[in-house]
Enzyme design. Sequence first.
Site, PDB file in Angstrom:
ATOM      1  N   ARG A 179       6.269  17.221 -22.803  1.00 41.17           N
ATOM      2  CA  ARG A 179       7.161  16.187 -22.267  1.00 41.17           C
ATOM      3  C   ARG A 179       8.302  15.827 -23.222  1.00 41.17           C
ATOM      4  O   ARG A 179       8.715  14.668 -23.321  1.00 41.17           O
ATOM      5  CB  ARG A 179       6.368  14.932 -21.889  1.00 41.17           C
ATOM      6  N   SER A 228       4.916   8.779 -13.684  1.00 39.26           N
ATOM      7  CA  SER A 228       3.883   8.667 -14.720  1.00 39.26           C
ATOM      8  C   SER A 228       4.411   7.865 -15.907  1.00 39.26           C
ATOM      9  O   SER A 228       5.455   8.198 -16.466  1.00 39.26           O
ATOM     10  CB  SER A 228       3.439  10.050 -15.187  1.00 39.26           C
ATOM     11  N   GLU A 298       5.875   7.780 -21.553  1.00 41.34           N
ATOM     12  CA  GLU A 298       6.595   8.920 -20.990  1.00 41.34           C
ATOM     13  C   GLU A 298       7.896   8.450 -20.350  1.00 41.34           C
ATOM     14  O   GLU A 298       8.913   9.125 -20.401  1.00 41.34           O
ATOM     15  CB  GLU A 298       5.731   9.642 -19.949  1.00 41.34           C
TER      16      GLU A 298
END
Length: 305
Positions: A179, A228, A298
């Site tokens: 990520r 998320s 995130e």
Amino acid sequence: MTFPDIVPELKSRMPDLRGRLLANESLAPLTWFRVGGPAQALFTPADEDDLAYFLSHLPEEIPVCCIGVGSNLIVRDRGLPGVVIRLPPRGFGEITIDGDAVHAGAAALDKRVAEAAAAASISGLEFYFGIPGTIGGALRMNAGANGSETRDVLVEARALSRRGERMTFDNFAMAFDYRSSGIDPSVIFTGAMFRGRIAEPQAIRARMNEVQAHRETVQPIREKTGGSTFKNPPGQSAWKLIDAAGMRGHRVGGAQVSDMHCNFLINTGEATARDIETLGESVRERVKRHSGVDLQWEIKRIGLG
């Protein structure tokens, strides 16, 4: 909050600017959470040449931030000083096919890229069908789902430096990690080339339908959410840690941990950015106390609190 108007001065420096430049424009409507303050200046370029021109004439002391469709973003309540750049589909959203290669602008929706690849019998990009963002964001954060990531299919990315210089990064140069990418935050991605493999279109479409069906079953996709919230720690699922810590359904003001999926925060209607970020930090603190795991955000958080 209202910032000093810098737009007239910027326009005087850039007589050939073709894009739209607005002062103190609210960013809340541009994010999926529907929260946040204004941009001191919001620039929507006409195309890549226009963006390069703008950046090359923008004083270096003025901060710059680029956003996509706002699906992985919290804009804090007092807004952002400097210039916020939003790449529009017209000029940055084109998708073209060349054999087993897919070329996409940074403003192209991930879902549309998956659909274009499927229509051309190109497999490997099905995972994009379930990601609610743009290619620019996918490049920045190595977006992924269902066991696949951007780094699995990227050939090269196109970008502009803070000074408007054109740049190209191959897969290795992107320095992808989970990520994240290793490219300087000041760099603005403008497009990318991906490579898949030729396969049966029916099989590709079936996998995409599976991705969508799973997403609708387990994610609150019809709520005001940013996707998320926290990265999955190595070998663990963030939602399981959050659930085990007793945070399912927990609220702060108008923000709530989703009952459907614990790694999603939602705006129930009247949340502020502060509510959402405070809730996220409460989740992190509770998980840390319960399991010893330090969850990492995130979702990107920008602006003045």
